[in-house]
Write an enzyme that holds these catalytic residues in place. Structure first.
Site, PDB file in Angstrom:
ATOM      1  N   ASP A  26       0.830  -1.207   0.000  1.00  0.00           N
ATOM      2  CA  ASP A  26       0.000   0.000   0.000  1.00  0.00           C
ATOM      3  C   ASP A  26       0.860   1.251   0.000  1.00  0.00           C
ATOM      4  O   ASP A  26       1.447   1.613   1.026  1.00  0.00           O
ATOM      5  CB  ASP A  26      -0.901  -0.027   1.244  1.00  0.00           C
ATOM      6  N   ASP A 206      -1.955   5.584  -5.540  1.00  0.00           N
ATOM      7  CA  ASP A 206      -2.133   4.632  -4.435  1.00  0.00           C
ATOM      8  C   ASP A 206      -2.286   3.210  -4.974  1.00  0.00           C
ATOM      9  O   ASP A 206      -3.217   2.919  -5.723  1.00  0.00           O
ATOM     10  CB  ASP A 206      -3.379   5.046  -3.635  1.00  0.00           C
TER      11      ASP A 206
END
Length: 332
Positions: A26, A206
């Site tokens: 992440d 992201d």
């Protein structure tokens, strides 16, 4: 790395002797955490590791992790309470010593991953432990690769576009200046993409978010131009195989329809999205949806999700403050 349920996971190990676990990669968060023994059987146990230490120099706030180090994901739907410590992480043959991590317990029992590896720009991120703050990944619909060393990440290729990479304590931002549907450039400017950072045009990139988030009016503009070019039939009342998550859905006749590419115009780089990078559809179902979600009116954060990044080599260079994207690649 593996792909499952719109997320990408990487295999690593924690402690001495190493205890393997699988975690979400992440770039939109910073803390590395794993489920520990108190969360269930067969998990990492701090008492069984000779390299574990509960001594932490910095507080949760000093590490940029918020009050009590509680982490929130998926628009706050998933929260994780963590207890900090230091450990040795092993990724392939590389060991990273004295890494700050958290023993985490998610509030969602359906959270099936072993944890999350924060790859953001913050001081608790895995990236902060790299010898060179350069890393790359290549995402595909089924599997992916990630390179954490400067030598592997700095792949030489003439087909590279580079855009400035701006960071704060939480996120990576790239400057979005416009969007085109096919040959038609929408009437948008850099100021239409505000961010929480101090400059307009900031879009968070992201790897841990599946779909791209934009303001509702911008998604509507994309949808209107897409429907105008394709002449497809909209799904009535949004009844689709995808529930009510995605709003702009339509019927089509398989591969016989020409779908225009979308182009996201970043500063110095045009990121071209073919059909599979922006239309969410299931095999054998002649219906699809534009893979964009409306952000919250209070935040108006724009996020470039992992579906839009698939089959493209992406390199983050925090030393040069740049993000490089390569021509479409076979990430399988």
């Amino acid at each position: 790395m593996k792909f499952s349920n719109d997320i990408y996971t990487m295999s690593l190990a924690i402690g001495t002797p190493p205890k393997p676990f699988s975690a979400i990669m992440d770039t939109g968060s910073n803390l590395i955490w794993t489920k520990c023994k108190s969360s269930g059987s067969g998990l990492y146990d701090t008492s069984m590791s000779t390299s574990f230490s509960n001594h932490i120099d910095d507080s949760c706030e000093e590490l940029g992790l918020g009050q009590n180090c509680q982490q929130k994901y998926d628009d706050g739907k998933v929260s994780v309470s963590v207890t900090l410590g230091q450990e040795t992480l092993t990724i392939e043959d590389q060991k990273y010593n004295n890494v700050t991590f958290g023993c985490g317990k998610p509030n969602d029992k359906n959270f099936n991953c072993g944890g999350i590896v924060g790859m953001g720009p913050g001081k608790s991120s895995l990236v902060s432990h790299l010898e060179k703050r350069v890393f790359s990944y290549c995402l595909s619909p089924t599997a992916s690769n990630v390179w954490l060393t400067g030598s592997e990440a700095s792949i030489r290729d003439t087909n590279i576009q580079t855009t400035p990479l701006v960071t704060d304590e939480l996120y990576y931002y790239i400057s979005l200046e416009g969007i085109s549907v096919g040959e038609t450039k929408l009437p948008l400017t850099k100021s239409d993409f505000p961010s929480s950072y101090e400059y307009a045009g900031g879009m968070i990139i992201d790897s841990g978010t599946a779909f791209t988030y934009l303001e509702q009016r911008i998604i509507d503009m994309i949808s209107d131009e897409f429907m105008n070019q394709t002449k497809l039939e909209k799904c009535k009342d949004n009844v689709t195989p995808y529930g009510h998550v995605l709003e702009h859905c339509f019927k089509h006749q398989g591969n016989n329809v020409h779908f225009p590419n979308l182009i996201f115009h970043f500063e110095g780089a045009n990121w071209e999205l073919p059909r599979e990078n922006y239309i969410y559809e299931k095999k054998g179902v002649n219906e699809g949806c534009l893979a964009f979600l409306a952000n919250k009116n209070t935040e108006k954060l724009s996020i470039f999700g992992n579906m839009q990044q698939q089959n493209m080599m992406v390199t983050y260079d925090l030393e040069k403050k740049s993000l490089s994207i390569f021509k479409p690649a076979n990430c399988n």
